[in-house]
Design an enzyme around this catalytic site. Structure first.
Site, PDB file in Angstrom:
ATOM      1  N   ASP A  58       5.477   6.894   1.575  1.00  0.00           N
ATOM      2  CA  ASP A  58       4.404   6.875   0.300  1.00  0.00           C
ATOM      3  C   ASP A  58       4.488   5.973  -0.458  1.00  0.00           C
ATOM      4  O   ASP A  58       5.436   5.217  -0.536  1.00  0.00           O
ATOM      5  CB  ASP A  58       4.706   8.168   0.502  1.00  0.00           C
ATOM      6  CG  ASP A  58       3.339   9.117  -1.191  1.00  0.00           C
ATOM      7  OD1 ASP A  58       3.034   8.275  -1.081  1.00  0.00           O
ATOM      8  OD2 ASP A  58       3.827   9.840  -1.815  1.00  0.00           O
ATOM      9  N   ASN A 106      -7.121  12.304   3.433  1.00  0.00           N
ATOM     10  CA  ASN A 106      -7.165  11.085   3.448  1.00  0.00           C
ATOM     11  C   ASN A 106      -8.327  10.426   2.996  1.00  0.00           C
ATOM     12  O   ASN A 106      -8.877   9.386   1.752  1.00  0.00           O
ATOM     13  CB  ASN A 106      -6.394  10.010   3.962  1.00  0.00           C
ATOM     14  CG  ASN A 106      -4.690   9.947   3.691  1.00  0.00           C
ATOM     15  OD1 ASN A 106      -3.974   9.465   4.673  1.00  0.00           O
ATOM     16  ND2 ASN A 106      -4.281  10.200   2.369  1.00  0.00           N
ATOM     17  N   SER A 234       3.093  17.511   2.994  1.00  0.00           N
ATOM     18  CA  SER A 234       1.163  17.032   2.427  1.00  0.00           C
ATOM     19  C   SER A 234       1.129  16.910   3.949  1.00  0.00           C
ATOM     20  O   SER A 234       0.539  15.871   4.539  1.00  0.00           O
ATOM     21  CB  SER A 234       1.395  15.032   1.825  1.00  0.00           C
ATOM     22  OG  SER A 234       1.836  15.617   1.355  1.00  0.00           O
TER      23      SER A 234
HETATM   24  C1  FPP Z   1       0.731   6.511   0.659  1.00  0.00           C
HETATM   25  O1  FPP Z   1       0.356   5.957   0.164  1.00  0.00           O
HETATM   26  C2  FPP Z   1       0.662   5.507   2.544  1.00  0.00           C
HETATM   27  C3  FPP Z   1      -1.239   5.358   2.765  1.00  0.00           C
HETATM   28  C4  FPP Z   1      -1.467   6.451   2.794  1.00  0.00           C
HETATM   29  C5  FPP Z   1      -0.904   4.615   4.693  1.00  0.00           C
HETATM   30  C6  FPP Z   1      -0.210   4.728   5.024  1.00  0.00           C
HETATM   31  C7  FPP Z   1      -0.052   3.400   6.106  1.00  0.00           C
HETATM   32  C8  FPP Z   1       0.738   1.860   6.071  1.00  0.00           C
HETATM   33  C9  FPP Z   1       1.582   1.823   5.842  1.00  0.00           C
HETATM   34  C10 FPP Z   1      -0.551   1.345   6.806  1.00  0.00           C
HETATM   35  C11 FPP Z   1      -0.654   1.658   8.400  1.00  0.00           C
HETATM   36  C12 FPP Z   1      -1.162   0.663   9.446  1.00  0.00           C
HETATM   37  C13 FPP Z   1      -0.826   1.073  10.586  1.00  0.00           C
HETATM   38  C14 FPP Z   1      -0.586   0.386  11.766  1.00  0.00           C
HETATM   39  C15 FPP Z   1      -1.628   2.451  10.796  1.00  0.00           C
HETATM   40  P1  FPP Z   1      -0.006   5.478  -1.058  1.00  0.00           P
HETATM   41  O2  FPP Z   1      -1.820   5.412  -1.286  1.00  0.00           O
HETATM   42  O3  FPP Z   1      -0.195   7.229  -1.697  1.00  0.00           O
HETATM   43  O4  FPP Z   1       1.068   5.374  -2.019  1.00  0.00           O
HETATM   44  P2  FPP Z   1       0.842   6.003  -3.604  1.00  0.00           P
HETATM   45  O5  FPP Z   1       1.086   7.446  -3.329  1.00  0.00           O
HETATM   46  O6  FPP Z   1       1.955   4.875  -4.586  1.00  0.00           O
HETATM   47  O7  FPP Z   1      -0.815   5.964  -4.437  1.00  0.00           O
END
Ligand code: FPP
Length: 278
Positions: A58, A106, A234
């Protein structure tokens, strides 16, 4: 008077050092006093390496915002972290690593961000698959893949197929995964067997439910890591995390390092798991 105090302080130090030497018989004690000095040696010497680590990656969006970049730049950076974490986990003897890459919730994000996230598995695997193969990593996925775009499904299927015989660390990517969705699916499967007369309600037990979950052949996670300071699940592996140890860090996922992983493992090693017992 001054000398005396000095002497007694030294004396206590000597006792402590002797005790430490006797107890640890190596330099582990000195590493333990300095968080920056956490290394593989220490993690592996302590034993009790978590067999299965699950990670909620996250904070990508916030990482990007802090730098004045679009949110997707955070996801791209977050993707880059995966490789080194897989390598370090494998190096210290972790057997399974489950990463929450995309949840069933998501889809609510802006279309452009969803599209970007859906491109990440292709991007990651087209670049890293040769290395993953060479390092004996077995790629697996968990989640409702039929709803993913064809290009994402194709990339993932290829990686799963080409690493199926690998015997090293398992990299389990949770893609379009949601724990409630998984539980509903499991209940439906059990319901079907009841309708067919293969099962009776009294046959439903924990083992049966667990065996109908996705990746039921994987052991339950020993350790859950969530980055970015949020402390919630979550909809991630609600059943499987029932007895897992949780470790939270303020570090945003794109900044997460091998050192943070080792710190989580070290904290895990100091916890006493009682599973409801004493
Ligand atoms: C949450 O951060 C992260 C995600 C929803 C996506 C996670 C995915 C990756 C790290 C890469 C995946 C790669 C592969 C190869 C499958 P957020 O966007 O919710 O962060 P925030 O809470 O700061 O907005």
């Amino acid at each position: 008077m001054h000398h005396c105090m000095l002497f007694s302080r030294c004396y206590i130090d000597v006792i402590l050092l002797t005790k430490a030497g006797a107890l640890y018989m190596d330099d582990q004690f000195f590493h333990a006093r300095n968080a920056n000095a956490i290394d593989n040696t220490q993690a592996t010497k302590l034993g009790n390496i978590p067999e299965h680590i699950a990670i909620i990656m996250d904070g990508n969006g916030r990482w990007a915002k802090q730098k004045g970049l679009p949110r997707v730049a955070g996801h791209r950076e977050g993707m880059k972290v995966i490789n080194k974490i897989v390598a370090k986990a494998s190096e210290v003897g972790v057997r399974y690593l489950t990463l929450y890459a995309f949840s069933t919730e998501n889809w609510k994000r802006p279309k452009s961000e969803v599209e970007f996230l859906m491109k990440l598995p292709d991007r990651f695997l087209s670049k890293e698959l040769p290395k993953l193969k060479k390092n004996n990593v077995q790629v697996r996925t968990m989640g409702e893949k039929s709803l993913l775009p064809a290009h994402t499904q194709k990339a993932v299927q290829k990686a799963v197929r080409e690493t199926a015989d690998n015997t090293g660390v398992v990299l389990n990517l949770a893609l379009n995964y949601g724990s409630r969705h998984e539980l509903v699916y499991a209940m439906k499967e059990i319901g079907k067997d009841i309708e067919k007369g293969k099962l009776a309600a009294k046959d439903i037990d924990e083992k049966l439910i667990a065996s109908n979950l996705l990746c039921s052949d994987l052991p339950e996670p020993d350790l859950l890591i969530r980055t970015s300071g949020e402390q919630r699940l979550s909809n991630f592996m609600l059943w499987q995390l029932a007895y897992s140890e949780f470790w939270f860090t303020e570090v945003l996922w794109p900044d997460f390092t091998e050192h943070d992983l080792l710190q989580a493992i070290q904290t895990f090693q100091q916890r006493k798991r009682r599973y409801g017992g004493v």
